[in-house]
Design a protein around this motif. Sequence first.
Motif, PDB file in Angstrom:
ATOM      1  N   PHE A   1       0.795  -1.350  -0.025  1.00 43.33           N
ATOM      2  CA  PHE A   1      -0.068  -0.101   0.034  1.00 43.33           C
ATOM      3  C   PHE A   1       0.840   1.267   0.021  1.00 43.33           C
ATOM      4  O   PHE A   1       1.975   1.420   0.733  1.00 43.33           O
ATOM      5  N   ALA A   2       0.668   2.223  -0.402  1.00 47.17           N
ATOM      6  CA  ALA A   2       1.127   3.608  -0.771  1.00 47.17           C
ATOM      7  C   ALA A   2       0.241   4.625   0.036  1.00 47.17           C
ATOM      8  O   ALA A   2      -0.999   4.565  -0.323  1.00 47.17           O
ATOM      9  N   PRO A   3       0.996   5.723   0.420  1.00 50.62           N
ATOM     10  CA  PRO A   3       0.142   6.756   1.024  1.00 50.62           C
ATOM     11  C   PRO A   3      -0.644   7.859   0.003  1.00 50.62           C
ATOM     12  O   PRO A   3      -1.521   8.646   0.381  1.00 50.62           O
ATOM     13  N   THR A   4      -0.171   7.954  -1.272  1.00 53.66           N
ATOM     14  CA  THR A   4      -0.708   8.663  -2.246  1.00 53.66           C
ATOM     15  C   THR A   4      -0.723   8.008  -3.560  1.00 53.66           C
ATOM     16  O   THR A   4      -0.130   7.102  -3.815  1.00 53.66           O
ATOM     17  N   ALA A   5      -1.754   8.381  -4.363  1.00 50.35           N
ATOM     18  CA  ALA A   5      -1.945   7.989  -5.720  1.00 50.35           C
ATOM     19  C   ALA A   5      -0.394   8.014  -6.531  1.00 50.35           C
ATOM     20  O   ALA A   5       0.026   7.094  -7.153  1.00 50.35           O
ATOM     21  N   HIS A   6       0.277   9.178  -6.371  1.00 51.03           N
ATOM     22  CA  HIS A   6       1.390   9.214  -7.110  1.00 51.03           C
ATOM     23  C   HIS A   6       2.564   8.200  -6.681  1.00 51.03           C
ATOM     24  O   HIS A   6       3.407   7.907  -7.363  1.00 51.03           O
ATOM     25  N   GLU A   7       2.626   8.129  -5.218  1.00 54.09           N
ATOM     26  CA  GLU A   7       3.477   7.051  -4.610  1.00 54.09           C
ATOM     27  C   GLU A   7       3.330   5.731  -5.255  1.00 54.09           C
ATOM     28  O   GLU A   7       4.124   4.769  -5.394  1.00 54.09           O
ATOM     29  N   ALA A   8       1.839   5.094  -5.280  1.00 56.52           N
ATOM     30  CA  ALA A   8       1.490   3.991  -5.774  1.00 56.52           C
ATOM     31  C   ALA A   8       1.929   3.736  -7.264  1.00 56.52           C
ATOM     32  O   ALA A   8       2.241   2.852  -7.528  1.00 56.52           O
ATOM     33  N   ALA A   9       1.873   4.912  -8.206  1.00 58.00           N
ATOM     34  CA  ALA A   9       2.162   4.895  -9.363  1.00 58.00           C
ATOM     35  C   ALA A   9       3.613   5.019  -9.714  1.00 58.00           C
ATOM     36  O   ALA A   9       4.080   4.490 -11.178  1.00 58.00           O
ATOM     37  N   THR A  10       4.552   5.180  -8.853  1.00 58.20           N
ATOM     38  CA  THR A  10       5.933   5.447  -9.009  1.00 58.20           C
ATOM     39  C   THR A  10       6.439   4.072  -9.478  1.00 58.20           C
ATOM     40  O   THR A  10       6.426   2.998  -8.982  1.00 58.20           O
ATOM     41  N   GLY A  11       7.059   4.002 -10.717  1.00 57.29           N
ATOM     42  CA  GLY A  11       7.659   2.872 -11.045  1.00 57.29           C
ATOM     43  C   GLY A  11       6.742   1.809 -11.690  1.00 57.29           C
ATOM     44  O   GLY A  11       7.124   0.747 -12.060  1.00 57.29           O
ATOM     45  N   ALA A  12       5.485   2.256 -11.847  1.00 57.89           N
ATOM     46  CA  ALA A  12       4.514   1.083 -12.465  1.00 57.89           C
ATOM     47  C   ALA A  12       4.523   0.878 -13.844  1.00 57.89           C
ATOM     48  O   ALA A  12       4.686   2.013 -14.758  1.00 57.89           O
ATOM     49  N   HIS A  13       4.492  -0.254 -14.270  1.00 58.32           N
ATOM     50  CA  HIS A  13       4.519  -0.634 -15.618  1.00 58.32           C
ATOM     51  C   HIS A  13       2.918  -0.404 -16.166  1.00 58.32           C
ATOM     52  O   HIS A  13       2.679  -0.436 -17.525  1.00 58.32           O
ATOM     53  N   VAL A  14       1.916  -0.365 -15.365  1.00 59.00           N
ATOM     54  CA  VAL A  14       0.648  -0.131 -15.900  1.00 59.00           C
ATOM     55  C   VAL A  14      -0.193   0.311 -14.512  1.00 59.00           C
ATOM     56  O   VAL A  14       0.056  -0.067 -13.450  1.00 59.00           O
ATOM     57  N   VAL A  15      -1.042   1.304 -14.953  1.00 61.82           N
ATOM     58  CA  VAL A  15      -1.979   1.774 -13.743  1.00 61.82           C
ATOM     59  C   VAL A  15      -3.343   1.267 -13.757  1.00 61.82           C
ATOM     60  O   VAL A  15      -3.804   1.739 -14.999  1.00 61.82           O
ATOM     61  N   LEU A  16      -3.907   0.916 -12.873  1.00 62.59           N
ATOM     62  CA  LEU A  16      -5.414   0.500 -12.825  1.00 62.59           C
ATOM     63  C   LEU A  16      -6.341   1.512 -12.063  1.00 62.59           C
ATOM     64  O   LEU A  16      -6.041   1.414 -10.915  1.00 62.59           O
ATOM     65  N   HIS A  17      -7.118   1.984 -12.610  1.00 64.73           N
ATOM     66  CA  HIS A  17      -8.117   2.722 -12.285  1.00 64.73           C
ATOM     67  C   HIS A  17      -9.471   2.018 -11.894  1.00 64.73           C
ATOM     68  O   HIS A  17     -10.305   1.796 -12.755  1.00 64.73           O
TER      69      HIS A  17
END
Length: 441
Positions: free
Chosen positions: A374-390
């Motif tokens: 888990f990440a504290p923000t959307a930006h931190e969750a997305a950092t380094g991601a190969h795909v983002v799921l909304h």
Amino acid sequence: MRITVIGTGYLGATHAACMAELGYEVLGLDIVPEKIATLSQGRSPMYEPGLDELLQKHVVSGRLRFTTDWAEAGAFGEVHFVCTNTPQRKGEFACDMSYVEAAFDSLAPHLREGAVVVGKSTVPVGSAARLAERMASGAPADIADTIELAWNPEFLREGYAVQDTLHPDRLVVGTRSPRAEAVLREVYAPLLEAGVPMVVTDFATSELVKAAANSFLATKISFINAMAEVCEASGADVVQLAGALAYDERIGGKFLNSGLGFGGGCLPKDIRAFMARAGELGADQALTFLREVDSINMRRRSRMVELAREQLGGGFLGQRIAVLGAAFKPNSDDVRDSPALNVAAQIQLQGGQVTVYDPKAMDNARKLFPGLSFAPTAHEAATGAHVVLHLTEWQEFRDLDPAELGPLVAERRILDGRNVLDPHKWRSAGWTYRALGRPGE
């Protein structure tokens, strides 16, 4: 008139606070001391917009109190609302009535002469009649024939529960007694004076109204998601299709948004319990269509996993996946049967490195899926991601700037599981945008 509310979960805490807002003295009862302690401080044990403010207001004023004492509740209340949970039985479709039955059994010996007990829980048709007999047999013998039961199902939407309680589109009351009807008309007088219609029925019809309403809504959601499957196969766009259908007054646009499907603690278990009860009544063929409604809904989760796998070249091993959303819907911290967490868990089991962020449901998500990151923000969750799921349509996610998010990710790929993001905006910022039921670029 003094009111008790038995069970202070999502439904009960909201109902208690709103009854106090309507001007009544209210006593809420629960068997969980920690929950009572939290509520007694004017704080809700769950996130629901506007609820903390009402609780604080009326706890401070003294109009709203909480207890674990059944004798105190029986002595206090003239009208008792039973708001206990009715979850799905483990390993079955049927509804678990043990919490409702325990509430009636515990309350009955303490009821006063002339008390009116009002069921608000979602129960299988036929339950009210059975509970009326159970209550009468458990009440003091000398006053048992003076006690009345009514059934008054709730129609709350999580995220809008306070609004739906204080400004409902209708009130449904099932009763065998003119006196019970009169008492509920008195309780709800402020709403009736504001023009809210009251539909008075027998017990069975009042129970069926909730089951039928949830089944219709679930069917409408699964219908448009079935159309999304056809759209994917044919190259059509389900968002444009739904927009065209919405102009037809016979259909309308509400609950016609395609995407990841429904979850939460109500719709899935309620349609399954309805099917189970129909089977017990010998009317199972009438509701066989709900099996397909349920199946379509569950397929959306698997399809999102497949779409993510396709975007990553056929596998999840060594891939970082950001999941935006954990609650089953926005404006809630409820993660029961959450499509977003179901997808996240499936991807993790297949080797993906999944990081989840949600504005309100992080604590509940951690308890349910401690193995996820888990990440504290959307930006931190997305950092380094190969795909983002909304996967949960919070306004915070709709407002994300794709140009600002782009430099943080490993690959600019986004999958919109709720069909609410602007494809042009994301594609213009260099992202590959895909969504359920919509063509690619």
